[in-house]
Design a protein around this motif. Structure first.
Motif, mmCIF file in Angstrom:
data_model
loop_
_atom_site.group_PDB
_atom_site.id
_atom_site.type_symbol
_atom_site.label_atom_id
_atom_site.label_comp_id
_atom_site.label_asym_id
_atom_site.label_seq_id
_atom_site.Cartn_x
_atom_site.Cartn_y
_atom_site.Cartn_z
ATOM 1 N N LEU A 1 75.383 -0.145 -68.030
ATOM 2 C CA LEU A 1 74.979 0.426 -66.751
ATOM 3 C C LEU A 1 75.846 1.622 -66.395
ATOM 4 O O LEU A 1 76.896 1.857 -66.988
ATOM 5 C CB LEU A 1 75.073 -0.643 -65.659
ATOM 6 N N VAL A 2 75.416 2.346 -65.397
ATOM 7 C CA VAL A 2 76.147 3.502 -64.877
ATOM 8 C C VAL A 2 77.543 3.066 -64.449
ATOM 9 O O VAL A 2 77.739 1.972 -63.910
ATOM 10 C CB VAL A 2 75.378 4.090 -63.671
ATOM 11 N N ASP A 3 78.516 3.932 -64.674
ATOM 12 C CA ASP A 3 79.887 3.677 -64.255
ATOM 13 C C ASP A 3 79.992 3.945 -62.751
ATOM 14 O O ASP A 3 80.076 5.088 -62.310
ATOM 15 C CB ASP A 3 80.829 4.591 -65.049
ATOM 16 N N ARG A 4 79.965 2.884 -61.972
ATOM 17 C CA ARG A 4 79.993 3.011 -60.503
ATOM 18 C C ARG A 4 81.285 3.654 -60.019
ATOM 19 O O ARG A 4 81.288 4.424 -59.065
ATOM 20 C CB ARG A 4 79.822 1.649 -59.843
ATOM 21 N N LEU A 5 82.394 3.297 -60.651
ATOM 22 C CA LEU A 5 83.677 3.849 -60.232
ATOM 23 C C LEU A 5 83.694 5.367 -60.394
ATOM 24 O O LEU A 5 84.155 6.090 -59.515
ATOM 25 C CB LEU A 5 84.816 3.209 -61.034
ATOM 26 N N LYS A 6 83.161 5.854 -61.502
ATOM 27 C CA LYS A 6 83.096 7.305 -61.732
ATOM 28 C C LYS A 6 82.216 7.975 -60.672
ATOM 29 O O LYS A 6 82.568 9.035 -60.140
ATOM 30 C CB LYS A 6 82.555 7.586 -63.136
ATOM 31 N N ALA A 7 81.078 7.344 -60.365
ATOM 32 C CA ALA A 7 80.192 7.892 -59.338
ATOM 33 C C ALA A 7 80.905 7.933 -57.982
ATOM 34 O O ALA A 7 80.798 8.912 -57.244
ATOM 35 C CB ALA A 7 78.909 7.070 -59.246
ATOM 36 N N LEU A 8 81.656 6.880 -57.654
ATOM 37 C CA LEU A 8 82.410 6.857 -56.394
ATOM 38 C C LEU A 8 83.493 7.929 -56.369
ATOM 39 O O LEU A 8 83.713 8.576 -55.345
ATOM 40 C CB LEU A 8 83.047 5.481 -56.178
ATOM 41 N N GLU A 9 84.172 8.110 -57.511
ATOM 42 C CA GLU A 9 85.213 9.138 -57.582
ATOM 43 C C GLU A 9 84.617 10.531 -57.360
ATOM 44 O O GLU A 9 85.181 11.341 -56.614
ATOM 45 C CB GLU A 9 85.916 9.084 -58.945
ATOM 46 N N ARG B 1 72.311 11.384 -54.820
ATOM 47 C CA ARG B 1 72.068 10.677 -56.079
ATOM 48 C C ARG B 1 73.314 9.930 -56.539
ATOM 49 O O ARG B 1 73.229 8.804 -57.020
ATOM 50 C CB ARG B 1 71.608 11.669 -57.153
ATOM 51 N N LEU B 2 74.490 10.543 -56.373
ATOM 52 C CA LEU B 2 75.737 9.858 -56.696
ATOM 53 C C LEU B 2 75.907 8.602 -55.846
ATOM 54 O O LEU B 2 76.337 7.559 -56.344
ATOM 55 C CB LEU B 2 76.935 10.787 -56.506
ATOM 56 N N ALA B 3 75.566 8.702 -54.565
ATOM 57 C CA ALA B 3 75.657 7.537 -53.676
ATOM 58 C C ALA B 3 74.688 6.444 -54.119
ATOM 59 O O ALA B 3 75.032 5.265 -54.106
ATOM 60 C CB ALA B 3 75.379 7.958 -52.232
ATOM 61 N N GLU B 4 73.491 6.828 -54.527
ATOM 62 C CA GLU B 4 72.523 5.838 -55.017
ATOM 63 C C GLU B 4 73.057 5.128 -56.251
ATOM 64 O O GLU B 4 72.899 3.915 -56.399
ATOM 65 C CB GLU B 4 71.194 6.518 -55.355
ATOM 66 N N LEU B 5 73.695 5.867 -57.154
ATOM 67 C CA LEU B 5 74.250 5.262 -58.363
ATOM 68 C C LEU B 5 75.464 4.392 -58.043
ATOM 69 O O LEU B 5 75.645 3.327 -58.634
ATOM 70 C CB LEU B 5 74.634 6.348 -59.371
ATOM 71 N N ALA B 6 76.286 4.831 -57.110
ATOM 72 C CA ALA B 6 77.490 4.088 -56.766
ATOM 73 C C ALA B 6 77.174 2.772 -56.053
ATOM 74 O O ALA B 6 77.868 1.770 -56.244
ATOM 75 C CB ALA B 6 78.406 4.947 -55.898
ATOM 76 N N PHE B 7 76.121 2.769 -55.240
ATOM 77 C CA PHE B 7 75.828 1.597 -54.419
ATOM 78 C C PHE B 7 74.511 0.910 -54.777
ATOM 79 O O PHE B 7 74.115 -0.050 -54.134
ATOM 80 C CB PHE B 7 75.796 1.988 -52.934
ATOM 81 N N GLY B 8 73.830 1.394 -55.815
ATOM 82 C CA GLY B 8 72.518 0.874 -56.178
ATOM 83 C C GLY B 8 72.561 -0.521 -56.779
ATOM 84 O O GLY B 8 73.604 -1.037 -57.161
ATOM 85 N N LYS B 9 71.398 -1.116 -56.868
ATOM 86 C CA LYS B 9 71.253 -2.451 -57.454
ATOM 87 C C LYS B 9 70.724 -2.335 -58.876
ATOM 88 O O LYS B 9 69.998 -1.404 -59.204
ATOM 89 C CB LYS B 9 70.279 -3.284 -56.624
ATOM 90 N N CYS B 10 71.097 -3.276 -59.698
ATOM 91 C CA CYS B 10 70.653 -3.259 -61.092
ATOM 92 C C CYS B 10 69.711 -4.430 -61.391
ATOM 93 O O CYS B 10 69.563 -4.828 -62.544
ATOM 94 C CB CYS B 10 71.849 -3.246 -62.032
ATOM 95 N N PHE C 1 80.495 12.187 -44.203
ATOM 96 C CA PHE C 1 79.769 12.773 -45.321
ATOM 97 C C PHE C 1 78.603 11.864 -45.724
ATOM 98 O O PHE C 1 77.471 12.317 -45.880
ATOM 99 C CB PHE C 1 80.751 12.959 -46.482
ATOM 100 N N LEU C 2 78.870 10.564 -45.878
ATOM 101 C CA LEU C 2 77.809 9.614 -46.252
ATOM 102 C C LEU C 2 76.748 9.501 -45.158
ATOM 103 O O LEU C 2 75.564 9.403 -45.440
ATOM 104 C CB LEU C 2 78.410 8.247 -46.565
ATOM 105 N N LYS C 3 77.187 9.542 -43.907
ATOM 106 C CA LYS C 3 76.248 9.467 -42.788
ATOM 107 C C LYS C 3 75.316 10.681 -42.794
ATOM 108 O O LYS C 3 74.117 10.557 -42.562
ATOM 109 C CB LYS C 3 76.997 9.370 -41.471
ATOM 110 N N SER C 4 75.869 11.852 -43.081
ATOM 111 C CA SER C 4 75.042 13.056 -43.115
ATOM 112 C C SER C 4 74.031 12.988 -44.258
ATOM 113 O O SER C 4 72.918 13.511 -44.149
ATOM 114 C CB SER C 4 75.892 14.309 -43.234
ATOM 115 N N SER D 1 67.163 3.355 -63.185
ATOM 116 C CA SER D 1 68.063 4.489 -63.003
ATOM 117 C C SER D 1 69.527 4.107 -63.222
ATOM 118 O O SER D 1 70.343 4.973 -63.534
ATOM 119 C CB SER D 1 67.884 5.103 -61.619
ATOM 120 N N MET D 2 69.873 2.839 -63.104
ATOM 121 C CA MET D 2 71.248 2.388 -63.319
ATOM 122 C C MET D 2 71.535 2.143 -64.798
ATOM 123 O O MET D 2 72.668 1.975 -65.196
ATOM 124 C CB MET D 2 71.510 1.090 -62.543
ATOM 125 N N LEU D 3 70.505 2.141 -65.631
ATOM 126 C CA LEU D 3 70.619 1.816 -67.048
ATOM 127 C C LEU D 3 71.017 3.040 -67.864
ATOM 128 O O LEU D 3 70.417 4.098 -67.732
ATOM 129 C CB LEU D 3 69.268 1.285 -67.535
#
Length: 102
Positions: free
Chosen positions: A69-77, A23-32, A93-96, A52-54
């Motif tokens: 929108l969601v703070d992408r940087l925080k999600a990436l961190e 879910r964090l990956a979806e928020l970090a890389f998702g489209k708005c 990790f992302l591949k798994s 979901s990004m709102l």
């Protein structure tokens, strides 16, 4: 054995670490895109939009729109911190996570 959806696992108290990371990956890389459609439109078909990004939406009496929108940087961190806990291999990790996707 029945495969439960994420919402069902949350309701049953069986949320997995991989669910959170995915879910964090979806928020970090998702489209708005759908958030922009909401801001530009009149609200018709809102049930079909992925918002979901709102995090916040305001429309003034004069028609001005404010969208947060969601703070992408925080999600990436957070995602990077989870990867470090698993040995520091973010790419692996992302591949798994992609391989675990239902």
């Amino acid at each position: 054995m029945k495969e439960y959806s994420l919402k069902e696992r949350i309701a049953m108290g069986q949320l997995k670490r991989s669910d959170v990371a995915r879910r964090l990956a979806e928020l970090a890389f998702g489209k708005c895109n759908d958030c922009v459609k909401l801001a530009m439109g009149d609200g018709n078909g809102i049930g079909r939009l992925d918002l979901s990004m709102l995090t916040e939406f305001k429309r003034s009496e004069k028609g001005a729109v404010e969208v947060k929108l969601v703070d992408r940087l925080k999600a990436l961190e957070l995602l990077a911190a989870m990867a470090e806990e698993d040995g520091g291999d973010l790419e692996g990790f992302l591949k798994s996570l992609q391989e675990d996707s239902p």
